[in-house]
Design a protein around this motif. Structure first.
Motif, short mmCIF file in Angstrom:
data_model
loop_
_atom_site.label_atom_id
_atom_site.label_comp_id
_atom_site.label_asym_id
_atom_site.label_seq_id
_atom_site.Cartn_x
_atom_site.Cartn_y
_atom_site.Cartn_z
N LEU A 4 27.14 43.92 30.49
CA LEU A 4 26.81 44.44 31.80
C LEU A 4 27.45 43.55 32.85
O LEU A 4 27.27 42.34 32.84
CB LEU A 4 25.29 44.46 31.99
N THR A 5 28.24 44.13 33.73
CA THR A 5 28.90 43.38 34.79
C THR A 5 28.52 43.96 36.13
O THR A 5 27.95 45.05 36.22
CB THR A 5 30.44 43.44 34.63
N LEU A 6 28.86 43.22 37.19
CA LEU A 6 28.58 43.72 38.53
C LEU A 6 29.40 44.97 38.84
O LEU A 6 29.00 45.79 39.65
CB LEU A 6 28.85 42.64 39.57
N ALA A 7 30.52 45.14 38.15
CA ALA A 7 31.33 46.34 38.34
C ALA A 7 30.61 47.58 37.81
O ALA A 7 30.98 48.70 38.15
CB ALA A 7 32.68 46.17 37.65
N SER A 8 29.57 47.37 37.01
CA SER A 8 28.79 48.49 36.49
C SER A 8 27.93 49.14 37.58
O SER A 8 27.38 50.21 37.37
CB SER A 8 27.87 48.02 35.36
N TYR A 9 27.79 48.48 38.70
CA TYR A 9 26.99 48.98 39.81
C TYR A 9 27.92 49.40 40.94
O TYR A 9 28.40 48.56 41.70
CB TYR A 9 26.01 47.90 40.29
N PRO A 10 28.19 50.69 41.12
CA PRO A 10 29.18 51.13 42.11
C PRO A 10 28.79 50.85 43.55
O PRO A 10 29.65 50.81 44.42
CB PRO A 10 29.28 52.64 41.84
N HIS A 11 27.51 50.61 43.83
CA HIS A 11 27.10 50.32 45.20
C HIS A 11 27.20 48.83 45.53
O HIS A 11 26.92 48.43 46.65
CB HIS A 11 25.66 50.82 45.44
N MET A 12 27.61 47.99 44.59
CA MET A 12 27.79 46.54 44.80
C MET A 12 29.29 46.29 44.98
O MET A 12 30.01 46.15 44.00
CB MET A 12 27.24 45.75 43.62
N LEU A 13 29.76 46.23 46.20
CA LEU A 13 31.19 46.10 46.48
C LEU A 13 31.54 44.67 46.88
O LEU A 13 30.84 44.05 47.66
CB LEU A 13 31.58 47.06 47.60
N GLY A 14 32.64 44.18 46.35
CA GLY A 14 33.15 42.87 46.74
C GLY A 14 32.46 41.68 46.09
O GLY A 14 32.57 40.56 46.57
N PHE A 15 31.75 41.90 44.99
CA PHE A 15 31.04 40.81 44.33
C PHE A 15 31.79 40.25 43.12
O PHE A 15 31.21 39.54 42.31
CB PHE A 15 29.64 41.28 43.90
#
Length: 137
Positions: A4-15
């Protein structure tokens, strides 16, 4: 098992940078030596204390490298000139790494009774409200 990565969350941009920092912190290779404490000294300041008995100020170095606080210790090993009947205190080098968030600044370092104290402060972020105008297309 899927990673699971932060890219898995489309509403988390630029992290992406945060994710790289977390991976780097996990791989920092700290082996538990020397032991340390982290205490919160106020709402926006912290103190890292390392147990560095046997180290002189000249044996220690503190640097900030790419948002990482790196504390290194290297004692001169003069054991060739001495004869030990028992050696329970090793002249052991170390490197401790702490990942710093944006806005965290390293203050002073104090050596006291075999403890190295490093003070950190965190700047208070400004609250910014920005209104975006919508143009007709």
């Amino acid at each position: 098992m899927t990673k699971l990565t932060l890219a898995s969350y489309p509403h988390m941009l630029g992290f992406e940078q945060l994710e790289r920092l977390l991976e780097r912190a996990a791989k920092s290779g700290n082996d538990g030596y020397p032991p340390f404490n982290i205490e919160q000294t106020s709402d926006h300041s912290y103190r890292i204390t390392l147990a560095v008995a046997g180290f002189a100020e000249g044996d220690l170095s503190i640097t900030v490298e790419d948002r990482q606080l790196v504390i290194r210790g290297r004692q001169n090993d003069d054991s060739d000139a001495r004869v030990f009947l028992h050696r329970g205190i090793a002249a052991r080098q170390f490197q401790r790494t702490f990942v710093l968030a944006d806005g965290v600044e390293v203050g002073e370092a104090i050596m006291e009774n075999g403890l190295l104290h490093v003070d950190l402060t965190q700047a208070r972020p400004e609250t910014v409200v920005q209104t975006i105008k919508i143009k007709k297309g």
